[in-house]
Design a protein around this motif. Structure first.
Motif, PDB file in Angstrom:
ATOM      1  N   VAL A 120       0.763  -1.262  -0.060  1.00 22.42           N
ATOM      2  CA  VAL A 120      -0.021   0.107   0.068  1.00 22.42           C
ATOM      3  C   VAL A 120       0.880   1.229  -0.057  1.00 22.42           C
ATOM      4  N   ALA A 121       1.828   1.252   0.719  1.00 23.64           N
ATOM      5  CA  ALA A 121       2.913   2.515   0.805  1.00 23.64           C
ATOM      6  C   ALA A 121       3.553   2.887  -0.338  1.00 23.64           C
ATOM      7  N   ARG A 122       3.891   1.404  -0.988  1.00 26.47           N
ATOM      8  CA  ARG A 122       4.526   1.764  -2.346  1.00 26.47           C
ATOM      9  C   ARG A 122       3.804   2.484  -3.423  1.00 26.47           C
ATOM     10  N   LYS A 123       2.683   2.046  -3.363  1.00 30.94           N
ATOM     11  CA  LYS A 123       1.443   2.343  -4.506  1.00 30.94           C
ATOM     12  C   LYS A 123       0.858   3.800  -4.036  1.00 30.94           C
ATOM     13  N   GLY A 124       0.752   4.101  -2.851  1.00 32.91           N
ATOM     14  CA  GLY A 124      -0.023   5.161  -2.243  1.00 32.91           C
ATOM     15  C   GLY A 124       0.560   6.674  -2.188  1.00 32.91           C
ATOM     16  N   ARG A 125       1.633   6.646  -2.538  1.00 30.62           N
ATOM     17  CA  ARG A 125       2.360   7.998  -2.435  1.00 30.62           C
ATOM     18  C   ARG A 125       2.278   8.715  -0.928  1.00 30.62           C
ATOM     19  N   VAL A 126       2.797   7.791  -0.099  1.00 33.39           N
ATOM     20  CA  VAL A 126       2.705   8.285   1.487  1.00 33.39           C
ATOM     21  C   VAL A 126       3.950   8.930   1.767  1.00 33.39           C
ATOM     22  N   LEU A 127       4.008   9.335   2.890  1.00 31.63           N
ATOM     23  CA  LEU A 127       5.378  10.463   3.305  1.00 31.63           C
ATOM     24  C   LEU A 127       6.554   9.255   3.178  1.00 31.63           C
ATOM     25  N   PRO A 128       7.485  10.060   2.801  1.00 32.45           N
ATOM     26  CA  PRO A 128       8.914   8.879   2.619  1.00 32.45           C
ATOM     27  C   PRO A 128       9.144   8.055   4.062  1.00 32.45           C
ATOM     28  N   ALA A 129       8.931   8.866   5.168  1.00 35.94           N
ATOM     29  CA  ALA A 129       9.248   8.313   6.470  1.00 35.94           C
ATOM     30  C   ALA A 129       8.328   7.254   6.649  1.00 35.94           C
ATOM     31  N   ILE A 130       6.999   7.190   6.250  1.00 38.18           N
ATOM     32  CA  ILE A 130       6.273   6.022   6.338  1.00 38.18           C
ATOM     33  C   ILE A 130       6.599   4.735   5.577  1.00 38.18           C
ATOM     34  N   LEU A 131       7.058   5.105   4.138  1.00 42.76           N
ATOM     35  CA  LEU A 131       7.499   4.121   3.535  1.00 42.76           C
ATOM     36  C   LEU A 131       8.776   3.469   3.952  1.00 42.76           C
ATOM     37  N   ASN A 132       9.617   4.388   4.400  1.00 40.28           N
ATOM     38  CA  ASN A 132      10.857   3.841   5.147  1.00 40.28           C
ATOM     39  C   ASN A 132      10.409   2.948   6.102  1.00 40.28           C
ATOM     40  N   ASP A 133       9.842   3.383   7.290  1.00 40.34           N
ATOM     41  CA  ASP A 133       9.472   2.435   8.210  1.00 40.34           C
ATOM     42  C   ASP A 133       9.042   0.914   7.802  1.00 40.34           C
ATOM     43  N   ILE A 134       8.123   1.008   7.091  1.00 43.23           N
ATOM     44  CA  ILE A 134       7.228  -0.140   6.842  1.00 43.23           C
ATOM     45  C   ILE A 134       8.251  -1.210   6.223  1.00 43.23           C
ATOM     46  N   GLN A 135       9.347  -0.450   5.117  1.00 42.74           N
ATOM     47  CA  GLN A 135       9.913  -1.215   4.404  1.00 42.74           C
ATOM     48  C   GLN A 135      11.179  -1.939   5.426  1.00 42.74           C
ATOM     49  N   SER A 136      11.500  -1.014   5.967  1.00 44.54           N
ATOM     50  CA  SER A 136      12.633  -1.470   7.281  1.00 44.54           C
ATOM     51  C   SER A 136      12.200  -2.749   7.800  1.00 44.54           C
ATOM     52  N   PHE A 137      10.893  -2.391   8.597  1.00 45.32           N
ATOM     53  CA  PHE A 137      10.435  -3.480   9.369  1.00 45.32           C
ATOM     54  C   PHE A 137      10.252  -4.716   8.791  1.00 45.32           C
ATOM     55  N   LEU A 138       9.688  -4.647   7.296  1.00 41.15           N
ATOM     56  CA  LEU A 138       9.481  -6.006   6.657  1.00 41.15           C
ATOM     57  C   LEU A 138      10.760  -6.886   6.648  1.00 41.15           C
ATOM     58  N   GLU A 139      11.911  -5.897   6.309  1.00 41.21           N
ATOM     59  CA  GLU A 139      13.127  -6.523   6.131  1.00 41.21           C
ATOM     60  C   GLU A 139      13.686  -7.423   7.559  1.00 41.21           C
TER      61      GLU A 139
END
Length: 830
Positions: free
Chosen positions: A287-306
């Protein structure tokens, strides 16, 4: 940069509060505006303060003080006091604002902005330390409490007219309810963050995260399932933000539960919870990758997923090589428990305005309450209508019915022809003199001309209104040929359908009225000659009436004469009784009207209103609930005085009963008149000359009543057209205002497109200049500014070294913490 959402302000504009207040008091109140000019000035100044809001704690007092005073204003003025309130839609501050004549609209918007201010204060806090987290949590809870108060205590009393062209959907119940849960979720997130910083147990942190997930999910569900739809109001990145947060905290809750299972050496359950955490984090990342959310939000979920992936790989490897425990399926795992800490906290100054502004310091405290004043006005209207509908109207109808019966019986013409064989009866001379003194025919002709003139004027107003709409439609078509108009802006023939429907209704009414005018004209043409005869002088009029002097041989027998005289005297007596009844009825109406003029209910209503205020205060003190005489709950309403009004109106019941008794008496007299008239006609043997005299007198008598009927029809027609003129002028103004709003939309769109065009042109020019300079100096070609934003976005998505350190530091558990206020962009706290 904060990773939480701040609710923006609803932008408002200057309004002429002072002018509207003075106009209303001049037109409706019993207090001169100058007597409360200080209060009017204070209201205007308080309103001025909220036009431009900035994010500062001091502005909380400005908003709550203004709200407190608004609660007082709403007790002194009606909701619609002809003051146009303007607020732009929440996420579109540059579009044409929503305009409503409603003080409840003002109150709801002010409270909404108070919630927005709390939300922005919370988002602006530095949450890199415990004190900042506490302040942010408190502000978010206050924001949630304000939106809750708005939804439950204000919006139920805020009604939107069905013909409102652009209703304020951002003040709908479900929209505000979603804002309540969004801010509550963000407050809960702050408590979760503090629990992490305090290194609380994994089980408790998991429960806090579960509650956070639930609140984000609740907010999103309200938005997506609302009827009427409100999803389109939100920016797309807001919806994506909330959905990412929901999945993020579901993953955090599952992950923390896996850590708890690891501590208990239940390695199979650890893997099961990690698997669920990975599924949730993957959904959030997509959702974050397609939804144009704040970079901080995308970075949070991406890091957490890894991180989850690495932990899951480790756990599965260890279990396969060492522990060999069974891994339960996700469907068999118990639901994540929740620990809700955040609560909606309504500021006490909002629910009880007297804490901030005492009752004796409220504006317009010297004015009589609107509910009290309206109750007095309603009583006076009911009293007036009662006298008109129960006394004056029935008396008029009864008299008309009696006169029609007498005309059908040729009375009193047949009696007067017998009693006065020569000359004119006194009653007829009186009627003829009335028409002559009023110059009846000329008066009717002038009234008919006025009627036609007013009819043409009303058609002119209606045509001018349509000309305004036609001109706007032509301009709209021309604009569509030169500008790319958004599909959300309908063409004129669709947008003005409500105005076109009104125009058709008004034109139908005018056409029907014009038909009625022709009916009156036809009636005048038929009776013009007879009515004109009534204006002749007495000698000419008497000469036009044949005499009924009988020759000796034509006189009836003495016995017949005695019988005729007997019935004639009886008829004359009954007619005199009927005339006395008319007089009694007129006196009855005069007495009732005199009582109505002297009848003043104000002292009793004011005393009762004071009693209601005392009762409300005592109830509040006994229950411990906040009280303000200005709040919606304790405001006096006209319905509260219904019993008093009914009790006072009872004094007119005796007049109504007397009027009904007179109606019954009239029916008896008319019945006796019909019987005696039949006997009178049977006993009389009239000659042709007597019949001719009766017919002549009856014709002129009927002419008089037709004159009165025509004048009444003309008077009603003139009043009708005058009333309709005011309505059509308002309709014309509404068409002009609607067209001005449409023009403003086009003007705003045109300026936006010009700004966009100039910005793109300047950007291309700057890129070309930089490219030329770099080539001439032999330097590397710079990246155009249009691509720099994308490169920066890619850089922000890449984990930095600090993130890698958190991957190895499993005990700290800080690597699932999103970016918080005060941390460097993309950084983490070690």
């Amino acid at each position: 940069m904060s990773n939480l959402l701040a609710v923006p302000f609803k932008k408002t504009y200057q309004v002429d509060v002072a002018g509207a207040a003075r106009t209303y008091l001049s037109d409706n109140g019993d207090t001169h505006p100058d007597a409360v000019k200080a209060d009017i000035k204070q209201w205007q100044e308080m309103r001025q303060k909220i036009v431009s809001l900035e994010v500062h704690a001091n502005r909380l007092t400005d908003l709550m003080s203004y709200h407190a005073q608004l609660t007082s204003v709403l007790t002194k003025f009606p909701v619609d006091m002809q003051l146009e309130i303007l607020y732009a839609p929440l996420f579109s501050p540059s579009v044409v604002p929503v305009t409503m004549r409603s003080l409840m609209f003002e109150r709801a918007a002010v409270v909404f902005n108070l919630g927005s201010l709390y939300s922005q204060l919370a988002a602006s806090e530095d949450r890199s330390n415990v004190d900042g987290i506490k302040r942010a949590a408190a502000f978010f809870q206050n924001a949630s409490g304000v939106f809750s108060y708005l939804q439950t205590s204000i919006l139920p009393h805020f009604s939107i007219p069905p013909d409102q062209e652009h209703p304020p959907l951002d003040l709908s119940r479900l929209f505000v309810h979603a804002m309540e849960f969004l801010n509550l979720a963000q407050a809960q997130e702050c408590f979760w963050q503090k629990a992490k910083l305090d290194n609380l147990k994994n089980g408790l942190v998991s429960k806090l995260a579960g509650a956070t997930m639930y609140m984000y999910k609740k907010s999103l569900t309200i938005i997506l399932e609302a009827e009427p739809p409100i999803k389109h109001i939100y920016p797309s990145d807001w919806l994506s933000h909330i959905e990412v947060k929901q999945h993020h905290f579901e993953a955090v809750a599952q992950f923390r539960r896996s850590r708890e299972e690891l501590e208990k050496s239940r390695y199979g359950f650890e893997i099961a919870y990690l698997t669920q955490a990975q599924l949730a984090a993957k959904k959030g990342y997509d959702v974050a990758r397609k939804g144009r959310v704040l970079p901080a939000i995308l970075n949070d979920i991406q890091s957490f997923l890894e991180i989850i992936k690495k932990e899951l790989f480790r756990a599965e490897r260890d279990n396969d090589l060492i522990y060999h425990q069974d891994v339960p399926t996700g469907s068999t795992l118990p639901a994540i428990q929740q620990a809700t800490v955040a609560q909606a906290v309504t500021p006490k100054e909002l629910s009880d305005p007297t804490i901030l502004v005492p009752l004796n310091q409220m504006v317009f405290s010297s004015l009589m309450g609107w509910g009290t004043r309206e109750a007095i006005n309603i009583y006076n209207d009911r009293k007036k209508n009662l006298i008109q509908e129960e006394l004056v109207g029935p008396a008029k109808e009864s008299k008309i019915a009696a006169e029609r019966l007498l005309q059908s019986l040729n009375l009193p013409a047949s009696l007067e022809a017998l009693e006065r064989p020569v000359g004119l009866p006194p009653s007829f001379l009186k009627k003829a003199e009335e028409v002559r003194l009023e110059n009846g025919p000329a008066k009717i002709e002038a009234a008919i001309e006025d009627l036609y003139k007013l009819s043409r004027q009303n058609y002119k107003f209606l045509n001018e209104a349509m000309d305004i709409l036609d001109q706007e439609a032509s301009e709209d078509e021309s604009t569509r040929e030169t500008l790319p108009i958004p599909f959300t802006r309908p063409p004129s023939h669709e947008a003005n359908v409500h105005l076109a429907d009104k125009e058709r209704r008004y034109r139908t009414i005018l056409d029907q009225a014009a038909t009625g005018d022709e009916t009156i004209r036809t009636k005048w043409d038929q009776w013009e000659r007879n009515i004109t005869e009534l204006t002749w002088d007495e000698a000419d009029l008497e000469a036009s009436i044949p005499s009924s002097t009988l020759s000796t041989s034509s006189y009836p027998s003495s016995s017949s004469t005695l019988s005729t005289d007997k019935h004639a005297r009886a008829l004359r007596s009954l007619l005199e009784s009927l005339s006395e009844l008319y007089t009694d009825r007129d006196n009855l109406i005069r007495r009732a009207s005199a009582l109505g003029e002297a009848d003043d209910i104000q002292p009793r209503i004011v005393k009762a209103a004071a009693g209601f205020e005392r009762l409300g205060l005592e109830t509040a003190e006994s229950t411990g609930t906040p009280y303000s005489g200005a709040t919606q709950k304790h405001t006096t309403h006209p319905a509260m005085f219904e019993d008093i009004s009914n009790n006072e109106l009872a004094k007119y019941d005796k007049f109504i009963q007397w009027m009904r008794d007179l109606e019954g008496k009239q029916e008896e007299i008319l019945g006796s008149i019909k019987t005696e008239n039949e006997l009178f006609l049977q006993s009389r043997k009239s000659s042709e000359s007597v019949k001719a005299r009766e017919q002549a007198l009856q014709s002129l008598d009927l002419s008089y009543y037709k004159y009165k009927e025509i004048m009444q029809n003309l008077e009603e027609g003139v009043n009708f057209y005058n009333d309709l003129s005011a309505i059509l002028l308002q309709f014309k103004d509404a068409c002009r205002q609607w067209c001005n709003e449409r023009k403003h939309e086009i003007h705003t769109l045109s300026r936006s497109m010009q700004s966009l065009s100039m910005g793109e042109e300047n950007e291309r020019s700057n890129d070309a200049t930089e490219l030329s300079q770099s080539r001439s100096l032999g330097q590397p070609t710079p990246v155009p500014s249009t691509l720099q934003g994308a490169q920066q976005h890619l850089v922000q998505m890449t984990p930095n070294r600090n993130t890698k350190r958190f991957i190895t530091d499993l005990n700290s558990s800080d690597w699932e913490t999103p970016n918080f206020g005060g941390f460097p962009q993309g950084g983490r706290k070690v």
